[in-house]
Design an enzyme around this catalytic site. Structure first.
Site, PDB file in Angstrom:
ATOM      1  CG  HIS A 196      -3.780  -2.250   5.165  1.00  0.00           C
ATOM      2  ND1 HIS A 196      -3.458  -1.305   6.357  1.00  0.00           N
ATOM      3  CD2 HIS A 196      -3.864  -1.407   3.727  1.00  0.00           C
ATOM      4  CE1 HIS A 196      -2.891  -0.179   5.456  1.00  0.00           C
ATOM      5  NE2 HIS A 196      -4.073  -0.073   3.782  1.00  0.00           N
TER       6      HIS A 196
ATOM      7  CE1 TYR B  53      -3.054   6.023   8.174  1.00  0.00           C
ATOM      8  CE2 TYR B  53      -3.155   3.574   7.465  1.00  0.00           C
ATOM      9  CZ  TYR B  53      -3.816   4.901   7.078  1.00  0.00           C
ATOM     10  OH  TYR B  53      -4.127   4.633   5.708  1.00  0.00           O
TER      11      TYR B  53
ATOM     12  NE  ARG C  73      -7.330  -0.325  -1.383  1.00  0.00           N
ATOM     13  CZ  ARG C  73      -7.018  -1.198  -0.235  1.00  0.00           C
ATOM     14  NH1 ARG C  73      -8.340  -2.310  -0.440  1.00  0.00           N
ATOM     15  NH2 ARG C  73      -7.008  -2.663   0.555  1.00  0.00           N
TER      16      ARG C  73
ATOM     17  CE  LYS D 207      -5.204  -0.958  -3.772  1.00  0.00           C
ATOM     18  NZ  LYS D 207      -3.555  -1.154  -3.309  1.00  0.00           N
TER      19      LYS D 207
ATOM     20  CG  HIS E 176      -5.781   6.977  -0.880  1.00  0.00           C
ATOM     21  ND1 HIS E 176      -6.613   5.961  -1.837  1.00  0.00           N
ATOM     22  CD2 HIS E 176      -4.963   5.878   0.062  1.00  0.00           C
ATOM     23  CE1 HIS E 176      -6.196   4.395  -0.659  1.00  0.00           C
ATOM     24  NE2 HIS E 176      -4.924   4.709  -0.375  1.00  0.00           N
TER      25      HIS E 176
ATOM     26  NE  ARG F 241      -7.493   2.778   1.795  1.00  0.00           N
ATOM     27  CZ  ARG F 241      -8.316   1.487   2.217  1.00  0.00           C
ATOM     28  NH1 ARG F 241      -9.205   1.209   2.926  1.00  0.00           N
ATOM     29  NH2 ARG F 241      -7.049   0.487   2.517  1.00  0.00           N
TER      30      ARG F 241
END
Length: 309
Positions: A276, A285, A154, A178, A250, A253
């Site tokens: 994730h 994806y 990110r 995150k 992004h 990414r």
């Protein structure tokens, strides 16, 4: 307790105990302010007076819009409802509320959208355009974009890198995602070479202008490169490469993940590389790959489509 006080307590909880990011806190603060305004407009000053119908009414108001804001999308409405559900759950767990009335109010499911990705050829054009003139800052820009595409980081993870997070000899980089979660990502040879060129030839000169920072990517004054400046770097390279103006960090990414899936990578591996929490997030994806397979099948298989006579 007044609703305003409960909201303050909840935001303090997210900051201190949950370690939520500044962006998450900003979004929650904005969404909860909308909620408080909605309650105030109905004469409600305490969350103890709120029932499930009130929370559902707030969700409907978000989707319908009003004089102070346009109708919100399903994704934005869902985020706001998640904030409100978290507020009521906190109030109940903290003993401020007798029940969690928002528990059964489900956020709207956002439409499933395919991530935007660019082709490998366009990625190469973008990277070449970043340092076509080989100035010190363009060498930095190439290294930044190589890291974004080469690791799937990110933008906040890339600009947040410290020099000690890099192991160029071992071809790894430590990314902080995150919620303070860390993951070790492999560093490809192209990204490693671009980083080494930047660290040896450019960063010492930039650091000389500053007050000293461990961050890898520096601006012209020797301070940490901001997320906004990193966006500018990408937009400038996209313009030089003649690519679409809607390319974002992004996008790299998404392209990283899509190209891995197209190359046969397991979805669980891609999940770990992207950081994730759930594989469900990563599975979107696979839709990109399935769509491409469907196109190839339709064009190549002799019985894919009926022949008109």
């Amino acid at each position: 307790m007044a609703a305003e006080a409960t909201v303050r307590s909840y935001l303090d909880h997210l900051t201190v105990e949950r370690g939520s990011s500044a962006n998450t806190l900003s979004s929650y603060r904005r969404d909860l302010r909308r909620y408080l305004d909605y309650l105030s407009g109905r004469g409600v000053t305490s969350l103890a007076d709120v029932d499930a119908a009130t929370v559902s009414g707030f969700l409907a108001a978000l989707r319908e819009g009003g004089p102070d804001h346009p109708p919100l999308s399903a994704a934005s409405s869902a985020r706001a409802v998640v904030a409100v559900r978290g507020l009521h759950k906190f109030g109940y767990a903290d003993g401020q509320l007798e029940s969690d009335v928002a528990r059964e109010v489900k956020p709207p499911a956002p439409p499933r959208r395919l991530p935007k990705a660019i082709s490998v050829e366009d990625v190469e054009r973008l990277l070449e355009a970043a340092d076509f003139d080989q100035t010190p800052l363009s060498v930095r820009d190439r290294a930044l974009l190589e890291v974004l595409y080469g690791t799937g980081a990110r933008i906040s993870e890339a600009v947040g890198l410290d020099v000690d997070d890099l192991d160029i000899a071992g071809r790894t980089v430590l990314l902080r995602g995150k919620g303070g979660k860390q993951r070790l990502a492999p560093l490809g040879s192209f990204a490693a070479r671009a980083l080494e060129a930047y660290l040896v030839r450019v960063r010492p000169g930039l650091a000389f202008n500053g007050a000293g920072t461990p961050k890898v990517f520096l601006n012209s004054r020797g301070g940490p490169l901001s997320r906004q400046s990193a966006w500018t770097v990408l937009r400038s390279a996209a313009d030089k490469a003649g690519l679409a103006t809607d390319i974002s960090p992004h996008t790299l990414r998404h392209s990283f993940a899509t190209h891995l899936m197209e190359g046969g990578a397991d979805v669980r591996v891609v999940q770990e590389l992207l950081g994730h929490a759930s594989v469900t997030t990563t599975q979107i994806y696979t839709l990109v790959t399935v769509d491409q397979l469907r196109e190839v099948y339709a064009a190549a298989h002799p019985r894919a489509q009926a022949t008109r006579t």
